[in-house]
Scaffold this active site. Structure first.
Site, short mmCIF file in Angstrom:
data_model
loop_
_atom_site.label_atom_id
_atom_site.label_comp_id
_atom_site.label_asym_id
_atom_site.label_seq_id
_atom_site.Cartn_x
_atom_site.Cartn_y
_atom_site.Cartn_z
N TRP A 1 51.17 40.45 33.01
CA TRP A 1 50.77 41.81 33.39
C TRP A 1 51.98 42.53 33.96
CZ3 TRP A 1 48.55 43.26 38.68
CH2 TRP A 1 48.07 44.58 38.67
N ASP B 1 46.33 34.05 39.67
CA ASP B 1 45.78 35.40 39.61
C ASP B 1 44.47 35.33 38.84
OD1 ASP B 1 45.23 38.07 39.44
OD2 ASP B 1 47.08 38.65 38.43
N LYS C 1 36.90 43.88 37.40
CA LYS C 1 36.46 43.72 36.02
C LYS C 1 35.06 43.13 35.93
CE LYS C 1 40.68 44.88 34.73
NZ LYS C 1 41.42 44.85 35.99
#
Length: 493
Positions: A209, A289, A325
């Site tokens: 990311w 993460d 999310k």
């Protein structure tokens, strides 16, 4: 890992630049030993604010003192303007893409860049479980949270990640702090590493990311990378293992817990097990993460397999968690950092240091998102409803993958697009070149990041044929992504 005595972050950074290895002797959060220790955060002490807390007749605990900076007036020709050297900052690769999309007048425009779920009508999806929880929360107060956040939220979020049968959880060995979503958790982790890790560097997967680089570099850490994707949309397992072994002992590695962003490529359970053993052998520290729990398999309690493997193998790892999310709480900025430590005493010390870090940064976290998460995960009915919501989102994304692959072949593409359905999670690592992505955006108003990452949530029944036709037009005659030469990683150069 070694403890390092520190001033406030900016003062310490200036000293480091000015004097190299010279370390300041005053501390922000208590007295810290300078002896080396292989365990993360092994020797720092609990931050305290009053010596009076010590029982009579005992030594007072180290107190926190912060001296104001002293400035010397110098005669200089001060500029007339306040910001004479300011220039326009480059746009964020993802948010800048969305802004360009919003300005586009093409009625066929498609946004495949943003990492946010959209329903079949390309609209934000309010999860029924979240909507129900919010109705039940109507009328609750808006008081300050504590510095570390809601205790209920921290308990249920840790239980979701580690499992209620987790040994360190039940032994009170997990230090948790509510953060400003996953990004905030990563930044807090970066700041903690800067304060207490001697080497002040971190290994990130290549690719990863994009914001990972900015988060950790702004925290003062040097960025290194390790191979992850081989240039042919495949997991570069062997090259990754080589980098793990050659990296200096006690290095810090960041891993994606599941649904890797941007590639959608995860190690298999056997590969995770082997990686865990190798990291343990090399005494590395792990940051995981976890931004997409539930989006890999559709089942949140299966997507924590890698995390459970590492905990089972005895890693004292750092986990950064987001509910943006999997609960659709993008704007609520709700997340947490969880750090597995060696003992309940070390947990108290860790929490005290986390609190000392964030108090002057943002004081305390927002409460609404924490209330929603707690309400859902503390109710059996709402939890069951939420699990169905997550499965619905994951299933639609999987169907979008299949539909786009099918439409590409119907459009006449002869390239191999199997990787599109082999990958998992919200994103597809398409294999398109930056130049092809530019043409998609400028000629056809199809917006995606220049690394070829497609947000599959942006593909739906209305636009899938158009997207496939555009991709086919710009990829005719392209080298098959499965047959591209392997890119040369920095380690092998």
């Amino acid at each position: 890992w070694v403890p390092t005595t520190v001033l406030p972050v900016h003062s310490s950074a200036m000293l480091s630049r000015a004097f190299g290895s010279l370390r300041p002797t005053s501390t922000l959060c208590g007295s810290i030993s300078s002896s080396a220790s292989p365990a993360p955060f092994a020797s720092f002490t609990r931050a305290t604010s009053a010596a009076a807390e010590a029982p009579a007749g005992t030594d007072a605990p180290t107190t926190t003192t912060t001296k104001p900076r002293k400035y010397v007036k110098k005669k200089v020709n001060a500029p007339k303007k306040l910001w004479p050297r300011m220039r326009l900052a480059p746009p964020d690769p993802i948010f800048g893409l969305t802004e360009a999309f919003q300005r586009d007048k093409n009625p066929n425009k498609v946004n495949l860049g943003v990492g946010a779920y959209r329903d079949q009508d390309n609209q934000p999806f309010l999860l029924p479980s979240v909507e129900t929880a919010e109705k039940e929360l109507l009328g609750t107060n808006h008081e300050y949270s504590s510095i570390e956040g809601s205790p209920k939220f921290l308990a249920v979020s840790a239980g979701l990640l580690f499992g209620t049968d987790s040994v360190p959880l039940n032994e009170d060995r997990i230090a948790s702090l509510q953060t400003l979503s996953g990004t905030g958790a990563l930044r807090v982790a970066g700041e903690m590493l800067y304060r207490f890790n001697r080497d002040r560097e971190i290994f990130l997967p290549d690719p990863t990311w994009g914001n990972h680089h900015q988060i950790f570099s702004e925290s003062g850490l040097a960025i290194k990378t390790y191979p992850y994707e081989d240039g042919r949309a495949q997991f570069d397992f062997e090259a990754m293992k080589i980098q793990i072994e050659v990296a200096p002992r006690h290095s810090v590695f960041l891993l994606h817990a599941c649904a890797h962003n941007p590639t959608g490529i995860d190690p298999t359970p056997d590969q995770w097990k082997e990686l865990s053993a190798l990291f343990k052998k090399c005494k590395h520290t792990i940051i995981m993460d976890c931004a997409y729990q539930g989006f890999a398999s559709g089942l949140p309690h299966e997507d924590n397999h890698a995390l459970k493997q590492f905990v089972q193998d005895g890693h004292e790892l750092i986990v950064c968690q987001s509910f943006a999310k999997n609960m659709g709480l993008y704007g609520e900025r709700i997340g947490a950092i969880h750090i597995v430590v060696e003992s309940p005493k070390k947990r108290l010390e860790m929490v005290s240091q986390l609190k000392a870090l964030v108090r002057p940064m943002y004081s305390n976290p927002p409460i609404h998102g924490a209330k929603i998460v707690s309400k859902i995960l503390l109710s059996q009915n709402l939890t069951s409803m939420w699990e169905k919501d997550v499965l619905q989102m994951a299933t639609r994304i999987k169907k979008s993958r299949e539909a786009l692959k099918r439409e590409l072949y119907l459009a006449g593409s002869t390239l191999d697009w199997d990787h599109m359905t082999d990958q998992i999670g919200m994103f597809c690592y398409s294999g398109l070149t930056p130049e092809q992505c530019d043409v998609l955006r400028t000629a056809y108003s199809v917006y995606l990041t220049r690394n070829g990452r497609i947000s599959m949530a942006g593909v739906n029944g209305t636009n899938v044929k158009y997207v496939a036709e555009c991709i086919h037009k710009i990829s005719k005659g392209s080298v098959d992504v499965k047959k591209k030469p392997k890119k040369e990683h920095q380690y092998f150069k």
